[in-house]
Enzyme design. Structure first.
Site, PDB file in Angstrom:
ATOM      1  N   LEU A 156      -9.174  -5.499  -2.522  1.00  0.00           N
ATOM      2  CA  LEU A 156      -8.767  -4.090  -2.596  1.00  0.00           C
ATOM      3  C   LEU A 156      -7.375  -3.866  -2.032  1.00  0.00           C
ATOM      4  O   LEU A 156      -6.650  -2.983  -2.482  1.00  0.00           O
ATOM      5  CB  LEU A 156      -9.770  -3.213  -1.829  1.00  0.00           C
TER       6      LEU A 156
ATOM      7  N   ASP B 185      -3.752   7.105  13.973  1.00  0.00           N
ATOM      8  CA  ASP B 185      -3.048   6.673  12.757  1.00  0.00           C
ATOM      9  C   ASP B 185      -3.425   7.565  11.578  1.00  0.00           C
ATOM     10  O   ASP B 185      -3.767   7.075  10.494  1.00  0.00           O
ATOM     11  CB  ASP B 185      -3.374   5.208  12.456  1.00  0.00           C
TER      12      ASP B 185
ATOM     13  N   PHE C  21      -3.611  -5.046   9.438  1.00  0.00           N
ATOM     14  CA  PHE C  21      -4.772  -5.352  10.260  1.00  0.00           C
ATOM     15  C   PHE C  21      -5.796  -6.200   9.527  1.00  0.00           C
ATOM     16  O   PHE C  21      -6.877  -6.443  10.032  1.00  0.00           O
ATOM     17  CB  PHE C  21      -5.434  -4.048  10.736  1.00  0.00           C
TER      18      PHE C  21
END
Length: 663
Positions: A349, A471, A354
């Site tokens: 995807l 974030d 991260f």
């Protein structure tokens, strides 16, 4: 005493030379203990090798000299002469390995760059854009016809694009005969490269040779190009690489740089050793001991197999005692492997800072999931990390992506989320990678704004702990089947108890969404999420990114452009021109107003998320905005008045001139 003096001089002579006007020259003969900035999968081995790929597949790695370099001559604006020398090597695992690139760029942000043929430096969307401000020399080991490569073993000079302005098969010219000699980039041997720029002559020379050979007189490549049209006032020197299917090692052994002078010589005797290529040489066993050695080998193999099988049976399903309490949240690696079809590329995807995310379907429940794979080399803090994962996994809200659990296997962590079929919001705002996506209408956008606000209120006030997301941005807002907003990616989030004082931490988040007080205090409070949410509102209404990358803009910050139109009563000009159909103008202007309130530089002037929802629902009258200056002008005024906007709230006299009406 004389020996101590010699040691001191040796260390002094090997330090990079730094002058007041900027870096003048430096040299690294190996990188053990060196001050080098790395990101992605890049690493420095204990021996001092700079490994850009670390044997990873399809991932980017970068390394930078940490200080910006001033290439421009302040008197005439031209680029000063400079010289670079380095030693590279590519481990010859497979021929599918991509190459690497040396570059000089305006900053160290290559988050939008692509792997494979783009070396982790360029991408397919901004090929040839002058706003890239990138000069690079590529060392390419794959033939890509769309990039006009000359062969699968070449060197090229790149200006703002992966399509070279000049390229040539890798090699060198013999000084005595003048003949050309090929060099194999994937031979696993060290190759030395020299890059020279002539300043006023604007000539770029690229020369290479086998390690240990003197620099050839004739360069491999030579081009005329005025780099003053490419370099900004400050630029960063670095390397980029993106491994191919095999994940081969891409190494830098040494580096030197000189401004207005030749690059200092790299001490070849101090360079780290490269990994072994091919099998170890077999030792010759005397015939007299060969039978005995064979019998001993067979016995040793038998004992080893017995011990390994016994250990496997004993520890195959063993989990540490402290993980028992987290049992319901742990998935088996086998289930995740089958769900993602072995983590195949067809199920990929996305790739982020991260980890790598794959879609899948659990074999038993048939539940659609998204699995984020994160490498984790350190065992310290693992228990606390998983405890926090499980805590966040208990979050239950219609506007949050549900974290279902985790899996731990060797040096990797797997985080399991429910799958959001419509992907991230930023694709719909900017039609990234898919121009065929529909444009969101105002009703959909307002529902997304309201949904994210509701999710943040739950995190800040309604759950058992205070959760700071840290974030909030368009790419972290995912859309479900009904196009409802789900805030996800809690990789930077922090938890603390209600009523306690949050602890300071390092600054983390995304540029453009960071609250100004973080730069000084580092203290994580709900108000930093409020600030990012304000920028998020402006981004949705205006269809523009928080920071305009084109430095020619007078107002690069989106919030400043909105303020300017607010002052000029021309808000219709800043609203997204792609917004389809008729929409409620008053509701759009209300959203812009709430966005400006939330993104106020004074933290104590921002509303809470509960107040934000009341404003959006018209259950509470929002404060009136009076004419104010742009962010930068306002901060300058406050500093002249003796107020620090990053650690102090507005004094009452100044608050009255900026915002009236109360919260």
């Amino acid at each position: 005493m004389s020996m101590l003096l010699l040691n001191f001089l040796f260390v002094l002579l090997n330090l990079p030379v730094v002058l007041a006007a900027g870096v003048d020259q430096f040299v690294y003969s190996g990188f053990a203990g060196a001050n080098i900035t790395i990101d992605g999968v890049a690493t420095i081995t204990p021996d001092g090798l700079l490994d850009l790929t670390n044997a990873h597949q399809r991932l980017k790695g970068h390394a930078f000299y940490p200080a910006p370099l001033r290439f421009l001559d302040s008197t005439n604006g031209t680029v000063k002469p400079f010289a670079v020398s380095f030693v590279l090597a590519i481990h010859p695992n497979y021929r599918s390995s991509q190459g690497m690139a040396f570059f000089i760029a305006k900053n160290m942000d290559f988050s939008s760059a692509l792997p494979f043929q783009y070396f982790g430096v360029f991408n397919s969307q901004n090929q040839g854009n002058s706003s890239n401000h990138i000069f690079a020399v590529e060392f390419d080991t794959v033939l890509n016809m769309e990039l006009r490569d000359v062969d699968a073993n070449h060197v090229g000079i790149d200006i703002n694009s992966a399509i070279s302005i000049q390229s040539h098969t890798a090699g060198f010219y013999n000084d005595k005969t003048g003949s050309f000699n090929n060099l194999n980039l994937t031979g696993g041997e060290g190759l030395q490269v020299w890059i020279d720029y002539g300043g006023e002559t604007a000539r770029i020379n690229v020369t290479m040779s086998p390690l240990g050979m003197a620099k050839p007189a004739r360069p491999l490549l030579s081009a005329i190009y005025d780099l003053s049209t490419v370099f900004t006032e400050e630029a960063y020197l670095g390397f980029g690489s993106a491994a191919g299917m095999d994940g081969s090692g891409h190494y830098i052994l040494g580096l030197s740089f000189g401004m207005d002078r030749p690059a200092p010589a790299i001490d070849i005797s101090r360079l780290p050793k490269l990994p072994r290529v091919g099998p170890k040489p077999r030792s010759k066993v005397p015939e007299i001991v060969l039978p005995l050695a064979t019998a001993s080998f067979v016995l040793a193999v038998g004992i080893t197999i017995f011990v390994l099988v016994r250990r496997h049976r004993r520890y195959a399903e063993l989990r540490e005692d402290w993980e028992v309490e987290f049992g319901p949240h742990r998935f088996s690696y086998k289930d995740l492997y089958y769900a993602t079809q072995g983590f195949k590329s067809n199920n990929l995807l996305g790739v982020g800072g991260f980890g790598t995310v794959y879609k899948g379907v659990l074999p038993k429940s048939k539940l659609e999931i998204a699995v984020k794979r994160v490498s984790h080399d350190s065992k310290q803090g693992m228990k606390e990390f998983i405890a926090e994962v499980v805590s966040i996994g208990r979050l239950q809200h219609n506007n949050l992506v549900q974290l279902l659990g985790y899996c731990r296997r060797k040096g990797q962590l797997f985080l399991v989320y429910e799958c959001m079929p419509n992907g991230s919001l930023d694709k719909y705002l900017y039609h990234r990678d898919n121009p065929g996506l529909p444009t969101l209408n105002w009703a959909q956008r307002f529902r997304i704004i309201r949904g994210v606000a509701s999710g943040l209120l739950y995190l800040h006030e309604e759950w058992e702990k205070v959760v700071i997301h840290r974030d909030v941005k368009a790419s972290n807002v995912l859309l479900d089947r009904e196009m409802n907003a789900r805030l996800g990616d809690f990789g930077l989030s922090r938890l603390y108890d209600h009523g306690t004082d949050p602890q300071s931490t390092h600054v983390a988040g995304t540029v453009g969404y960071l609250a100004p007080e973080l730069a000084c205090t580092g203290k994580v409070t709900p108000l930093i999420d409020v600030f990012a949410f304000g920028i998020f509102i402006l981004e949705i209404v205006c269809g523009q990114r928080p920071i305009e990358q084109d430095t020619r803009e007078e107002q690069p910050m989106l919030v400043d452009r909105v303020l300017e139109h607010w002052h000029n009563e021309s808000l219709s000009e800043i609203v997204d021109s792609k917004l389809p159909g008729d929409y409620d103008v008053n509701q759009v202007y209300l959203a812009l107003k709430v966005g400006l309130l939330c993104s106020h530089p004074f933290m104590d002037t921002r509303p809470t998320m509960r107040q934000v929802i009341q404003y959006l629902d018209c259950a509470r009258t929002s404060p009136e905005l009076t004419p104010i200056q742009t962010t930068f002008e306002m901060l300058a005024v406050m500093q002249r008045e003796g107020f620090d906007p990053y650690i102090m709230s507005c004094p009452s006299s100044m608050t009255a001139s900026i915002l009236s009406g109360g919260r």
